[in-house]
Design a protein around this motif. Structure first.
Motif, short mmCIF file in Angstrom:
data_model
loop_
_atom_site.label_atom_id
_atom_site.label_comp_id
_atom_site.label_asym_id
_atom_site.label_seq_id
_atom_site.Cartn_x
_atom_site.Cartn_y
_atom_site.Cartn_z
N PRO A 192 0.92 -1.15 -0.03
CA PRO A 192 0.01 0.17 -0.10
C PRO A 192 0.88 1.40 -0.10
O PRO A 192 1.97 1.29 0.56
N LYS A 193 0.42 2.33 -0.56
CA LYS A 193 1.13 3.71 -0.76
C LYS A 193 1.31 4.13 0.56
O LYS A 193 0.59 3.89 1.49
N PRO A 194 2.52 5.03 0.83
CA PRO A 194 2.63 5.83 2.04
C PRO A 194 1.37 6.63 2.38
O PRO A 194 0.75 6.83 1.41
N LEU A 195 1.22 6.78 3.81
CA LEU A 195 -0.33 7.79 4.16
C LEU A 195 0.77 8.86 4.78
O LEU A 195 1.65 8.93 5.54
N ILE A 196 0.31 10.11 4.45
CA ILE A 196 0.68 11.29 4.90
C ILE A 196 -0.42 11.78 5.83
O ILE A 196 -1.47 12.04 5.36
N VAL A 197 -0.03 12.33 7.09
CA VAL A 197 -0.89 12.56 7.98
C VAL A 197 -0.72 14.10 8.67
O VAL A 197 0.14 14.02 9.47
N PRO A 198 -1.14 15.10 8.00
CA PRO A 198 -0.93 16.35 8.58
C PRO A 198 -1.66 16.64 9.95
O PRO A 198 -2.86 16.09 10.00
N ILE A 199 -1.16 17.08 11.07
CA ILE A 199 -1.80 17.42 12.35
C ILE A 199 -2.55 18.57 12.14
O ILE A 199 -1.87 19.59 12.03
N PHE B 279 -6.04 12.99 7.76
CA PHE B 279 -6.21 13.97 8.69
C PHE B 279 -6.52 13.67 10.06
O PHE B 279 -7.21 13.10 10.42
N LEU B 280 -5.62 14.27 11.09
CA LEU B 280 -5.88 14.15 12.48
C LEU B 280 -5.89 15.49 12.98
O LEU B 280 -4.88 16.40 12.91
N GLY B 281 -6.96 15.90 13.78
CA GLY B 281 -6.89 17.33 14.41
C GLY B 281 -6.57 16.94 15.89
O GLY B 281 -7.21 16.16 16.57
N ASN C 131 -10.75 13.13 13.09
CA ASN C 131 -9.88 12.44 12.19
C ASN C 131 -10.51 12.10 11.07
O ASN C 131 -11.86 11.49 10.89
N ARG C 132 -9.75 11.59 9.82
CA ARG C 132 -10.42 11.26 8.60
C ARG C 132 -9.01 10.35 8.25
O ARG C 132 -8.16 10.95 7.56
N LEU C 133 -9.20 9.25 8.43
CA LEU C 133 -7.84 8.15 8.45
C LEU C 133 -8.53 7.01 7.86
O LEU C 133 -9.85 6.46 8.33
N PRO C 134 -7.81 6.02 7.06
CA PRO C 134 -8.61 4.68 6.87
C PRO C 134 -8.32 3.89 8.40
O PRO C 134 -7.68 4.24 9.12
N LEU D 199 -2.46 6.08 15.42
CA LEU D 199 -1.92 5.40 14.28
C LEU D 199 -1.49 4.10 14.72
O LEU D 199 -1.59 3.07 13.72
N LEU D 200 -0.74 4.03 15.82
CA LEU D 200 -0.34 2.51 16.12
C LEU D 200 -1.58 1.64 16.44
O LEU D 200 -1.50 0.55 15.93
N GLU D 201 -2.63 2.08 16.98
CA GLU D 201 -3.58 1.45 17.26
C GLU D 201 -4.35 0.82 15.88
O GLU D 201 -5.03 -0.30 16.07
N ARG D 202 -4.14 1.56 14.99
CA ARG D 202 -4.88 1.20 13.64
C ARG D 202 -4.09 0.56 12.74
O ARG D 202 -4.28 -0.02 11.81
N GLY D 203 -2.96 0.23 13.30
CA GLY D 203 -2.07 -0.89 12.85
C GLY D 203 -0.81 -0.52 11.97
O GLY D 203 -0.34 -1.18 11.24
#
Ligand code: U5P
Length: 212
Positions: A69-76, A98-100, A115-118, A146-150
């Motif tokens: 899977p492609k990398p995921l970029i998460v701006p806070i 996205f993570l607020g 949050n708007r994440l897979p 992010l760790l909790e989601r794997g």
């Protein structure tokens, strides 16, 4: 945790103008993006790739492409948004989540307000963007989320970091069980009594987007 300070003259030069209180918002936004692009180059040294065959006008050869899977970029949110364009410029096929996180200015504790994440991040390399690593509270909470989601490989990218924030990350994420690294443009002196990085550059969100 691996900590990489990207000490390059162009990075130090851009940081100088970001730190200068006379720099206006439009210039600050442009410089933050440019600096992020330089940090992205350093932060993606271990991005996962795989070989594939192409032909040059002269001969066949083997090239590389980003793995799935492609990398995921998460701006806070909100300040991390100022770094997003600078990163996707180098990784246009990455996905963006996205993570607020907002910190209580009195207790300095961070809360997740959006949050708007897979849901499933297994097998994903994740790049978390926040301009400032101060107490580390927001970054640690974001990485735990992010760790909790794997997520199984996490790189935090910040323009500046305080030694206190790095120490807090090292303690809090010692048992993460997956590689976590920090790439930053500079490790500053310290935090002041209200949680600002010294000398720092002030409130990154305010300098990017104004006081709202
Ligand atoms: N922050 C700044 N400037 C500072 C210190 C903190 O803008 O000098 C903001 C950043 O927006 C960052 C958050 O998102 O506080 C990180 O704080 P902390 O959770 O690491 O303390």
């Amino acid at each position: 945790m691996r900590v990489h300070v990207a000490d390059h003259p162009l990075i130090a030069h851009k940081l100088t103008y970001l730190r200068d209180k006379r720099t206006d918002s439009p210039t600050f936004r442009r410089l933050a993006e440019e600096l992020m692009t330089l940090l992205a180059y350093e932060a993606t040294r271990d991005v996962r790739v795989e070989p594939f065959e192409i032909e040059t006008p002269v001969a066949p050869t083997t090239g590389i492409k980003l793995s799935n899977p492609k990398p995921l970029i998460v701006p806070i949110l909100r300040a991390g948004l100022g770094m997003l364009e600078g990163m996707v410029r180098l990784l246009p096929s990455a996905e963006v989540g996205f993570l607020g996180m907002q910190r209580n200015e009195e207790t300095l504790e961070a809360i997740t307000y959006a949050n708007r994440l897979p849901d499933d991040l297994s097998g994903r390399q994740v790049y978390v963007l926040d301009p400032m690593l101060a107490t580390g509270g927001s970054m640690i909470d974001a990485i735990r989320f992010l760790l909790e989601r794997g997520a199984d490989d996490i790189t935090a990218v910040t323009l500046l970091a305080a030694p206190e924030g790095i120490a807090a990350m090292e303690t809090a994420l010692a048992d993460a069980g997956v590689p976590v690294q920090l790439v930053t443009g500079s490790i500053d002196e310290r935090l002041n009594e209200v949680g600002y990085i010294v000398p720092g550059l002030g409130d990154a969100g305010d300098r990017l987007y104004g006081v709202v």
